[in-house]
Design an enzyme around this catalytic site. Structure first.
Site, mmCIF file in Angstrom:
data_model
loop_
_atom_site.group_PDB
_atom_site.id
_atom_site.type_symbol
_atom_site.label_atom_id
_atom_site.label_comp_id
_atom_site.label_asym_id
_atom_site.label_seq_id
_atom_site.Cartn_x
_atom_site.Cartn_y
_atom_site.Cartn_z
ATOM 1 N N GLU A 164 17.330 -22.422 4.029
ATOM 2 C CA GLU A 164 18.055 -23.435 3.245
ATOM 3 C C GLU A 164 19.557 -23.164 3.182
ATOM 4 O O GLU A 164 20.285 -23.841 2.437
ATOM 5 C CB GLU A 164 17.480 -23.504 1.828
ATOM 6 N N TYR A 223 6.777 -22.045 -4.807
ATOM 7 C CA TYR A 223 7.871 -22.811 -4.200
ATOM 8 C C TYR A 223 7.435 -24.260 -4.081
ATOM 9 O O TYR A 223 6.392 -24.555 -3.479
ATOM 10 C CB TYR A 223 8.190 -22.219 -2.828
#
Length: 369
Positions: free
Chosen positions: A274, A195
């Protein structure tokens, strides 16, 4: 050799103030009168505790890079190191490459000890003067180059001493995790993923609030993108009270960030952070560049972004993360120059972060004992 070459874009943080490099010309009178000298370390002496075993006067002076050289591992005349049981570090001329390291200021009284550590009299290493570059100036430093090097991989223990992920104090200096190609089998079998993040999740304590498996993998840049701040459809963030970070395509620009290796079990939590299901961000795969290779990583881009400045608190978290992970200093300066909305109200998330940071510092102190 690339398997063992390391990524080292270094800056100092938290335990070592960022002003260190800015004050790089301080105490120059000590050097001018010959009472101290500058030593550029790139191997096991990156670790303060290792260097100070025999050289107690060593203090961090700044971080710098040596241009047109590369890092290599081997043994003098092929004689395996009895201390490290494997190849040890050296540098060799290589146009276009660079080696990052730490400049230490040391008393002349430690010079003989340092030469002895590098086996200068036995001919294992030769002391040389090199010019290393900081963001402000070039410095002339002493360093050491192995003679008659026969290439050999380092032992895990030698690699560990140079690796920040296992030494919290060193990580505060911004040393990048050097095993960037290690544990690739975990990714191949689908148990972990990479990530890449550049806004508030740069800060370890912020990301690990909800994603405990996250560990620093390396630092990398995303080319042809720029950092932007805003809100999804103009709806101000209740968490941060201002614009939050995203990236957008911008040929010629670049965004620096941290690559985290995370367990697949944290993927859902990361998507939830997110607001993927709500359509705030969309997950995308991007290719980010290190000095040795490109990596395919997951990241997030805001949908329907309406530009808005971030709150001071949000920007503070970003800057702390950039410092913690050693992003290039010119990029850190760029982050600090971002204009905020000057919000002064309370933010519950900051209290959470303060607790996490205190907990992290206590752990660092325990680990250093």
């Amino acid at each position: 050799m690339s398997l063992f070459h390391f990524l080292l874009f270094l800056v100092l943080i938290l335990l070592v103030p960022l002003s260190s490099e800015e004050s790089v010309m301080d105490n120059s009178s000590d050097r001018q009168n010959g009472s101290t000298f500058l030593y550029f370390a790139y191997g096991s002496n990156l670790l303060k505790e290792r260097l100070q075993l025999k050289n107690p006067s060593a203090t961090v002076y700044c971080v710098a890079k040596l241009k047109d050289y590369k890092l290599a591992f081997g043994n003098h005349k092929g004689l395996a190191s009895q201390r490290w049981h494997g190849g040890v570090g050296t540098i060799e001329h290589s146009p276009g490459d660079e080696v990052w390291g730490v400049v230490w200021r040391m008393n002349m009284s430690d010079l003989e000890s340092l030469d002895r550590q590098e086996n200068v009299k036995m001919g294992t290493y030769s002391p040389v003067e090199v010019n290393v570059a900081t963001s402000r100036q070039d410095l002339s430093c002493r360093t050491y180059i192995m003679n008659s090097c026969v290439y050999a991989p380092p032992s895990p223990q030698y690699l560990q001493v140079r690796s920040p992920a296992r030494f919290n104090k060193s990580q505060k200096y911004g040393f990048y995790q050097e095993s960037v190609m290690d544990n690739s089998s975990d990714r191949q079998n689908g148990s972990t993923f990479l990530y890449w993040q550049q806004p508030s999740n740069l800060l370890k304590e912020r990301l690990q609030l909800k994603n405990p498996s996250a560990t620093v993998y390396c630092v990398a840049k995303l080319k042809d993108y720029k950092l932007a701040f805003g809100n999804h459809k103009g709806l101000a963030s209740q968490r941060w009270h201002g614009g939050v970070g995203t990236i957008e395509h911008s040929p010629g620009d670049e965004v620096w960030g941290v690559v985290w290796r995370m367990n697949m079990s944290d993927l859902e939590s990361l998507d939830r952070q997110e607001n993927v299901k709500m359509g705030t961000y969309s997950p995308v795969e991007v290719n980010v560049a290190t000095s040795r290779q490109d990596l395919s990583c997951r990241t997030y881009i805001m949908n329907s972004c309406v530009y808005a400045p971030p709150s001071p608190q949000y920007l503070q978290v970003i800057v702390m993360g950039a410092e913690q992970n050693g992003l290039p200093e010119d990029y850190q300066d760029k982050l600090r120059s971002i204009q905020t909305n000057k919000y002064e109200g309370p933010l519950p998330v900051m209290k959470e972060l303060e607790k996490a940071l205190k907990k992290s510092k206590r752990k660092d102190r325990r680990d250093s004992v």
